[in-house]
Design an enzyme around this catalytic site. Structure first.
Site, mmCIF file in Angstrom:
data_model
loop_
_atom_site.group_PDB
_atom_site.id
_atom_site.type_symbol
_atom_site.label_atom_id
_atom_site.label_comp_id
_atom_site.label_asym_id
_atom_site.label_seq_id
_atom_site.Cartn_x
_atom_site.Cartn_y
_atom_site.Cartn_z
ATOM 1 N N ASN A 24 -4.514 -9.095 3.611
ATOM 2 C CA ASN A 24 -3.547 -8.180 4.369
ATOM 3 C C ASN A 24 -4.029 -8.388 6.174
ATOM 4 O O ASN A 24 -3.246 -8.992 6.815
ATOM 5 C CB ASN A 24 -3.769 -6.893 3.915
ATOM 6 C CG ASN A 24 -3.123 -5.879 4.805
ATOM 7 O OD1 ASN A 24 -1.972 -6.227 5.188
ATOM 8 N ND2 ASN A 24 -3.258 -4.667 5.039
ATOM 9 N N ASP A 72 -0.585 -1.639 -4.208
ATOM 10 C CA ASP A 72 -2.067 -2.021 -3.945
ATOM 11 C C ASP A 72 -2.748 -0.680 -3.736
ATOM 12 O O ASP A 72 -2.308 0.201 -2.993
ATOM 13 C CB ASP A 72 -2.030 -2.557 -2.552
ATOM 14 C CG ASP A 72 -3.524 -3.188 -1.856
ATOM 15 O OD1 ASP A 72 -4.177 -3.427 -3.022
ATOM 16 O OD2 ASP A 72 -3.445 -3.242 -0.944
ATOM 17 N N ASN A 87 -6.985 -10.656 -2.461
ATOM 18 C CA ASN A 87 -5.947 -10.237 -1.493
ATOM 19 C C ASN A 87 -6.209 -10.190 -0.108
ATOM 20 O O ASN A 87 -7.277 -10.285 0.398
ATOM 21 C CB ASN A 87 -6.268 -8.451 -1.835
ATOM 22 C CG ASN A 87 -5.895 -8.273 -3.017
ATOM 23 O OD1 ASN A 87 -5.529 -8.693 -3.968
ATOM 24 N ND2 ASN A 87 -6.043 -6.592 -3.343
ATOM 25 N N HIS A 116 -12.597 -4.436 3.463
ATOM 26 C CA HIS A 116 -11.270 -4.551 3.898
ATOM 27 C C HIS A 116 -11.417 -4.886 5.682
ATOM 28 O O HIS A 116 -12.252 -4.135 6.231
ATOM 29 C CB HIS A 116 -10.257 -3.485 3.615
ATOM 30 C CG HIS A 116 -9.876 -3.308 2.203
ATOM 31 N ND1 HIS A 116 -10.185 -2.320 1.734
ATOM 32 C CD2 HIS A 116 -9.329 -4.166 1.539
ATOM 33 C CE1 HIS A 116 -9.892 -2.212 0.321
ATOM 34 N NE2 HIS A 116 -9.303 -3.432 0.277
ATOM 35 N N HIS A 134 -10.675 -8.210 -3.235
ATOM 36 C CA HIS A 134 -10.031 -7.335 -2.216
ATOM 37 C C HIS A 134 -10.711 -8.017 -0.827
ATOM 38 O O HIS A 134 -11.878 -8.432 -1.024
ATOM 39 C CB HIS A 134 -10.173 -5.996 -2.294
ATOM 40 C CG HIS A 134 -9.441 -5.301 -3.380
ATOM 41 N ND1 HIS A 134 -8.171 -4.700 -2.926
ATOM 42 C CD2 HIS A 134 -9.136 -5.586 -4.563
ATOM 43 C CE1 HIS A 134 -7.446 -4.476 -4.074
ATOM 44 N NE2 HIS A 134 -8.212 -5.075 -4.952
ATOM 45 N N GLY A 135 -9.899 -7.687 0.394
ATOM 46 C CA GLY A 135 -10.646 -8.061 1.674
ATOM 47 C C GLY A 135 -10.831 -9.532 1.757
ATOM 48 O O GLY A 135 -11.747 -9.948 2.363
ATOM 49 N N GLU A 171 -10.076 -0.451 -10.453
ATOM 50 C CA GLU A 171 -11.155 -0.779 -9.638
ATOM 51 C C GLU A 171 -12.295 -0.074 -9.968
ATOM 52 O O GLU A 171 -12.465 1.071 -10.410
ATOM 53 C CB GLU A 171 -10.695 -0.583 -8.130
ATOM 54 C CG GLU A 171 -11.732 -0.723 -7.181
ATOM 55 C CD GLU A 171 -11.368 -0.642 -5.818
ATOM 56 O OE1 GLU A 171 -10.211 -0.915 -5.398
ATOM 57 O OE2 GLU A 171 -12.239 -0.116 -4.736
ATOM 58 N N ASP A 186 -6.191 2.876 -8.100
ATOM 59 C CA ASP A 186 -7.740 2.745 -7.564
ATOM 60 C C ASP A 186 -8.361 4.224 -8.066
ATOM 61 O O ASP A 186 -8.286 4.884 -7.194
ATOM 62 C CB ASP A 186 -7.820 2.520 -6.108
ATOM 63 C CG ASP A 186 -8.830 2.463 -5.557
ATOM 64 O OD1 ASP A 186 -9.999 2.797 -6.288
ATOM 65 O OD2 ASP A 186 -9.112 2.209 -4.417
ATOM 66 N N SER A 212 0.793 -1.220 -0.018
ATOM 67 C CA SER A 212 0.062 0.052 -0.204
ATOM 68 C C SER A 212 0.958 1.321 -0.102
ATOM 69 O O SER A 212 2.136 1.188 0.161
ATOM 70 C CB SER A 212 -0.865 0.256 1.267
ATOM 71 O OG SER A 212 -0.301 0.292 2.182
HETATM 72 P P1 13P Z 1 -7.695 -7.537 4.019
HETATM 73 O O1 13P Z 1 -7.190 -6.800 4.946
HETATM 74 O O2 13P Z 1 -9.350 -7.561 4.447
HETATM 75 O O3 13P Z 1 -7.258 -9.038 4.133
HETATM 76 O O4 13P Z 1 -7.838 -7.108 2.752
HETATM 77 C C1 13P Z 1 -6.764 -6.878 1.883
HETATM 78 C C2 13P Z 1 -6.678 -6.078 0.667
HETATM 79 O O5 13P Z 1 -7.869 -6.106 0.025
HETATM 80 C C3 13P Z 1 -5.750 -5.182 0.122
HETATM 81 O O6 13P Z 1 -6.068 -4.536 -0.844
#
Ligand code: 13P
Length: 287
Positions: free
Chosen positions: A231, A84, A229, A177, A207-208, A135, A105, A49
């Site tokens: 994170n 990202d 993705n 996210h 994502h998320g 996106e 994005d 990011s």
């Molecule tokens: P999370 O933090 O929910 O795993 O999502 C990560 C993400 O989508 C990064 O772009």
């Protein structure tokens, strides 16, 4: 050598599995992800990011660190280094620094502006052989201070952006996210199905990835999701393992305060999380 994400995602879409994007925050994180991908013979995408980029002393530092690790750790599986949720300027800076993939994005811009900016970046990325993610429909939750409500993308707008020649497309389908709230409605497979029908072979990005139940992940992959993705789940695993180490008083024994010892349980926890996700996404053995 870093590679564009194009080939690994084209193969994933055709083979009905997804490549994981795992966000990195420091050296230990990066090393854990790369070693796990190599051990499992899986392609992988390292996500950065803009906030993590600043924290790690800028994009050039990250490119140097990752390229060094690929060589020193003898990593032979395909690895893409990806910005990202990039801004337009952030994407340009990453291209300049040597990233092999970027996300622009533009979901918070009016669609015409998203189209105009994405078009310019597609041209630059194509010239350099870099993959680009766009996106449509903002992803819910908070990331680096940007808060979105978890929209469902308009499939016609998705087609418009896909037709610009992007490599992969993130479409909002009610995903968020971070941790999902108790009353989360789940992914909108109706939206995903409509987006895939309009965009054909385009690899779609979810994502998320933290906290989405396994059956929803599998259904999303069957409907064209080829990149997922993750994170927050790595962050939680790292935090929990470090907390346990300190609570057990290990940092008070011998040289337990040595940062290499202090960060080791977190690094192992990230390896376990990445392994679990790669198995769920079906990318093991696909390098
Ligand atoms: P999370 O933090 O929910 O795993 O999502 C990560 C993400 O989508 C990064 O772009």
């Amino acid at each position: 050598m870093l590679v564009s994400a194009k080939e690994m995602l084209t193969k994933a879409k055709a083979g009905k599995y997804a490549v994981g994007q795992f966000n990195i925050n420091n050296l230990e994180w990066t090393k854990s992800i790369l070693l796990t991908a190599q051990e499992l013979n899986s392609p992988v995408i390292l996500g950065v990011s803009e906030g993590a980029g600043k924290y790690m002393c800028g994009y050039k530092t990250i490119v140097g660190m990752v390229n060094g690790m690929l060589e020193e750790l003898k990593i032979t599986v395909p690895v893409a280094l990806h910005l990202d949720h990039g801004s337009y300027d952030g994407a340009l800076a990453c291209i300049e620094a040597g990233f092999s993939s970027v996300m622009f994005d533009g979901s918070h811009y009016p669609i015409d502006e998203n189209v105009a900016k994405t078009t310019e970046l597609v041209k630059i990325c194509n010239e350099k052989g870099i993959s680009i993610e766009a996106e449509v429909g903002s992803i819910g939750g908070e990331e680096d201070g940007v808060v979105g409500a978890g929209e469902c993308a308009d499939p016609d707008e998705c087609k418009m952006i896909a037709d610009l020649g992007v490599t992969m497309l993130a479409a909002g389908i009610g995903n968020i996210h971070g941790k999902y709230p108790e009353n989360w409605a789940g992914l909108s497979f109706e939206t995903l199905d409509a987006v895939q029908q309009k965009t054909g072979d385009m690899p779609l990005v979810l994502h998320g990835g933290t906290g989405i139940p396994a059956d929803m992940i599998q259904k999303a992959i069957s409907l064209g999701v080829s990149k997922i993705n993750v994170n927050t789940e790595c962050q939680l695993a790292f935090q929990e393992a470090t907390r346990k180490y300190i609570e057990a008083g290990k940092d008070l024994e011998g040289k337990g305060f040595d940062p290499r010892k202090l960060l080791a349980p977190g690094a192992e926890a990230i390896k376990a999380t990445v392994k679990e996700k790669m198995e769920l996404f079906g990318s093991v053995g696909k390098a």
